[in-house]
Write a protein that holds these residues in place. Structure first.
Motif, PDB file in Angstrom:
ATOM      1  N   UNK A 129      -1.342  -1.131   0.283  1.00 50.35           N
ATOM      2  CA  UNK A 129       0.092  -1.122   0.538  1.00 50.35           C
ATOM      3  C   UNK A 129       0.862  -1.612  -0.686  1.00 50.35           C
ATOM      4  N   UNK A 130       2.153  -1.299  -0.712  1.00 50.18           N
ATOM      5  CA  UNK A 130       3.058  -1.898  -1.689  1.00 50.18           C
ATOM      6  C   UNK A 130       3.061  -1.271  -3.059  1.00 50.18           C
ATOM      7  N   UNK A 131       2.432  -0.107  -3.216  1.00 49.57           N
ATOM      8  CA  UNK A 131       2.459   0.559  -4.518  1.00 49.57           C
ATOM      9  C   UNK A 131       3.845   1.120  -4.794  1.00 49.57           C
ATOM     10  N   UNK A 132       4.222   1.191  -6.042  1.00 48.38           N
ATOM     11  CA  UNK A 132       5.513   1.768  -6.398  1.00 48.38           C
ATOM     12  C   UNK A 132       6.493   0.777  -6.990  1.00 48.38           C
ATOM     13  N   UNK A 133       6.055  -0.397  -7.344  1.00 51.34           N
ATOM     14  CA  UNK A 133       6.942  -1.348  -7.999  1.00 51.34           C
ATOM     15  C   UNK A 133       7.412  -2.465  -7.092  1.00 51.34           C
ATOM     16  N   UNK A 134       8.136  -3.451  -7.647  1.00 47.86           N
ATOM     17  CA  UNK A 134       8.538  -4.653  -6.905  1.00 47.86           C
ATOM     18  C   UNK A 134       9.343  -4.378  -5.643  1.00 47.86           C
ATOM     19  N   UNK A 135      10.136  -3.332  -5.619  1.00 48.04           N
ATOM     20  CA  UNK A 135      10.968  -3.045  -4.450  1.00 48.04           C
ATOM     21  C   UNK A 135      10.176  -2.429  -3.295  1.00 48.04           C
ATOM     22  N   UNK A 136       8.947  -2.086  -3.554  1.00 47.69           N
ATOM     23  CA  UNK A 136       8.120  -1.456  -2.510  1.00 47.69           C
ATOM     24  C   UNK A 136       7.210  -2.435  -1.800  1.00 47.69           C
ATOM     25  N   UNK A 137       7.385  -3.722  -2.080  1.00 48.43           N
ATOM     26  CA  UNK A 137       6.607  -4.724  -1.369  1.00 48.43           C
ATOM     27  C   UNK A 137       5.482  -5.303  -2.196  1.00 48.43           C
ATOM     28  N   UNK A 138       4.727  -6.214  -1.559  1.00 47.48           N
ATOM     29  CA  UNK A 138       3.607  -6.888  -2.213  1.00 47.48           C
ATOM     30  C   UNK A 138       2.367  -6.020  -2.090  1.00 47.48           C
ATOM     31  N   UNK A 139       1.715  -5.773  -3.202  1.00 45.21           N
ATOM     32  CA  UNK A 139       0.510  -4.958  -3.192  1.00 45.21           C
ATOM     33  C   UNK A 139      -0.629  -5.730  -2.511  1.00 45.21           C
ATOM     34  N   UNK A 140      -1.227  -5.118  -1.492  1.00 44.73           N
ATOM     35  CA  UNK A 140      -2.359  -5.747  -0.817  1.00 44.73           C
ATOM     36  C   UNK A 140      -3.167  -4.682  -0.079  1.00 44.73           C
ATOM     37  N   UNK A 141      -4.386  -5.068   0.259  1.00 44.21           N
ATOM     38  CA  UNK A 141      -5.257  -4.178   1.011  1.00 44.21           C
ATOM     39  C   UNK A 141      -4.890  -4.223   2.489  1.00 44.21           C
ATOM     40  N   UNK A 142      -4.968  -3.070   3.164  1.00 42.51           N
ATOM     41  CA  UNK A 142      -4.657  -2.978   4.590  1.00 42.51           C
ATOM     42  C   UNK A 142      -5.716  -2.122   5.285  1.00 42.51           C
ATOM     43  N   UNK A 143      -5.889  -2.354   6.592  1.00 41.56           N
ATOM     44  CA  UNK A 143      -6.877  -1.615   7.383  1.00 41.56           C
ATOM     45  C   UNK A 143      -6.238  -1.239   8.713  1.00 41.56           C
ATOM     46  N   UNK A 144      -6.050   0.060   8.947  1.00 38.21           N
ATOM     47  CA  UNK A 144      -5.534   0.524  10.233  1.00 38.21           C
ATOM     48  C   UNK A 144      -6.634   0.474  11.292  1.00 38.21           C
TER      49      UNK A 144
END
Length: 558
Positions: A182-197
């Motif tokens: 998650x959070x790819x695309x720069x600072x305005x797109x959130x904190x980059x981290x791993x996610x699992x649906x």
């Protein structure tokens, strides 16, 4: 023979009753219903409060031996048995889980019966129904969005992005979402981290909905849900985020049980749908408690084999009910017996007395396990048109040696008329009272509970804990969470964690890969083997055969 949907459509056009008429059989008035069209309704909270003054009737648990990947018709048998009890002039209700779009669009279907023993309106039930699954999915993902927004907006709770355990969900089998960033695309797109649906029905929020008593209890349970840990390794809960009000609001209608009917107009409460191999696998206690207070006989099912759904129902769910089961019906098929005796799935229509005799060890173990809960157990043999009478006779002989009665049922073909012998045997049973005693002591360490279950239900030789599980167990002890009940996630096809280890294995080691606290639900999820919380689609998903015509007629929905 017609397909399930063709039978349902033909019946619905000719004979389906208005849901107000079905509700009246249980003493529910039109004012106590919230109508979703003419064929389905939700039950108001006022009706639930009124029903609490009524003494509960008898509760019958329906479970099954380990199934084959093709499925063996447990829900079909339960619904046909409900119709049979009604034919014998018993005031009857059924409490059933809601279908998930994952298996509906995948392969297994909605587990809402089949042939002439199914729930209608079939199309509505298997698709969007009253919107409960959508509400749950929205609430799950709203919490996830609030968590990521908190990280973005300063992270006052000092959440560690690497230790957030709350997962997003979707009510569709989508293996591509199991592991994402998650959070790819720069600072305005959130904190980059791993996610699992995960699939919606595997989420803790589904378990919370199904175990809650009322709206206030729902909010209390949501408050206690663990979302992760901060940088000091301290737990962070939903109440720290102040999100419980919004989530409860989203679920304000989903908490109300739904009422529909069988093809023979037996009332069916359909509410909640946790998967039994990765959750506790039973419909909501709100629906079950309401059903047992409004009827003389209530039938409810536990998902998959008795080692999963029935164990969880008896050890976890029954502790929340106003009455314990008075009897247990164990569904078996000759096909499943032969499969557990080594017959290849592709040959499951071929008679083989030797394979059936070998596979009987699976059924025998389930029977022995269930008898430990001190309730009468009856075998319902779900018959197919190609069943060999010699095999039926052999099964009856083998069960008779154990003192267990076998009742062949043909509800898929004959509806309630195909289960009247089984229904009468339940009526004739002596009354069994007292609460169910869990197979393990709740106030013991989590490792002791896992090992007890592995020995008494799965019959494992040993339990191995992965390094991850060992670390998690130590954290549970430090937090004081180690004495919660356990909910084991494993394959439904075997007593072990290996789906290919059939029959009644004993010389195996159970592999525990993780132990995750679900504090809102009030239990610990024990992950074993290679079990997945987000299934994938098969090579030819059922969705590819579905269609809707210009006049609105639906085809291909099983």
């Amino acid at each position: 023979m017609l397909s399930d949907i063709e039978i349902a459509q033909t019946n619905a056009q000719q004979e389906m009753w208005p849901i107000t008429q079905v509700a009246a059989k249980l003493g529910l008035t039109a004012e106590e219903l919230e109508l979703y069209g003419s064929a389905k309704a939700k039950i108001t909270s006022e009706a639930q409060v009124r029903a609490q003054k009524q003494a509960p009737g008898k509760l019958i648990l329906v479970t099954a031996m380990n199934p084959t990947p093709a499925g063996e018709g447990k829900s079909t048998v339960m619904l046909g048995l409900g119709d049979a009890l009604q034919r014998l002039h018993q005031k009857t209700a059924v409490a059933l889980r809601e279908p998930s779009l994952g298996p509906v669009m995948g392969r297994k279907g909605g587990a809402a019966g089949g042939g002439y023993a199914q729930v209608v309106p079939m199309e509505d039930l298997n698709l969007h129904f009253t919107g409960d699954m959508h509400a749950l999915t929205t609430a799950i993902n709203t919490l996830a969005a609030l968590i990521d927004n908190h990280l973005q907006q300063g992270n006052q709770l000092r959440l560690d992005p690497r230790r957030i355990i709350w997962q997003r969900a979707l009510d569709v089998n989508d293996r591509g979402l199991r592991n994402i960033v998650l959070g790819l695309g720069g600072p305005k797109s959130g904190v980059v981290r791993e996610e699992h649906f995960q699939i919606t029905v595997a989420s803790e929020l589904m378990a919370v909905l199904c175990l809650t008593e009322d709206q206030q209890d729902l909010k209390r349970r949501i408050q206690k849900m663990l979302i992760g840990y901060n940088v000091d390794n301290e737990p962070v809960f939903v109440h720290d985020l102040h999100a419980e009000g919004a989530l409860t609001l989203i679920l304000k209608d989903a908490i109300k049980p739904n009422l529909v009917q069988t093809l023979e107009h037996t009332p069916v409460f359909v509410h909640g749908g946790p998967f039994a191999n990765i959750a506790h696998g039973c419909n909501s206690i709100i629906a079950t408690n309401l059903a047992v207070r409004l009827s003389d006989y209530t039938l409810t099912e536990a998902g998959f084999g008795a080692d999963l759904g029935a164990e969880k129902f008896l050890d976890l769910v029954s502790q929340h009910l106003v009455t314990s089961p008075t009897a247990i019906v164990l569904v078996a098929t000759l096909r499943a017996l032969r499969y557990n005796g080594g017959q290849p799935l592709a040959q499951n229509k071929t008679s083989d007395l030797a394979a059936l005799r070998r596979g009987f060890v699976n059924l025998k173990r389930h029977l022995t396990n269930l008898q430990a809960y001190q309730r009468p157990v009856i075998v319902a043999l779900n018959q197919f048109a190609d069943d060999n009478p010699a095999e039926v006779e052999l099964l009856q002989q083998l069960c008779q040696e154990l003192g267990i009665a076998v009742h062949p049922v043909t509800v898929f073909r004959d509806g309630g008329a195909g289960a009247q012998s089984l229904a009468q045997s339940l009526i004739d049973l002596p009354v069994t009272t007292g609460t169910i005693k869990p197979i393990y002591e709740a106030k013991t360490d989590v490792v002791n509970k896992i090992e007890c279950l592995a020995q008494k239900i799965y019959h494992a030789r040993k339990v191995n804990f992965s390094p991850t599980a060992q670390k998690q167990i130590q954290e549970l002890r430090q937090q004081g969470w180690d004495q919660l009940p356990i909910c084991v996630a494993k394959t439904p096809y075997s007593f072990s964690d290996n789906p290919h280890l059939l029959g009644a294995p004993t010389d195996f080691e159970l592999q525990v890969t993780a132990v995750v606290p679900k504090l809102g639900a009030g239990f610990l999820v024990v992950l074993t083997g290679n079990v997945l919380t987000m299934p994938g689609l098969p090579a030819h998903p059922a969705a590819l055969d579905m269609d809707i015509a210009a006049d609105g007629e639906i085809t291909g929905l099983f």
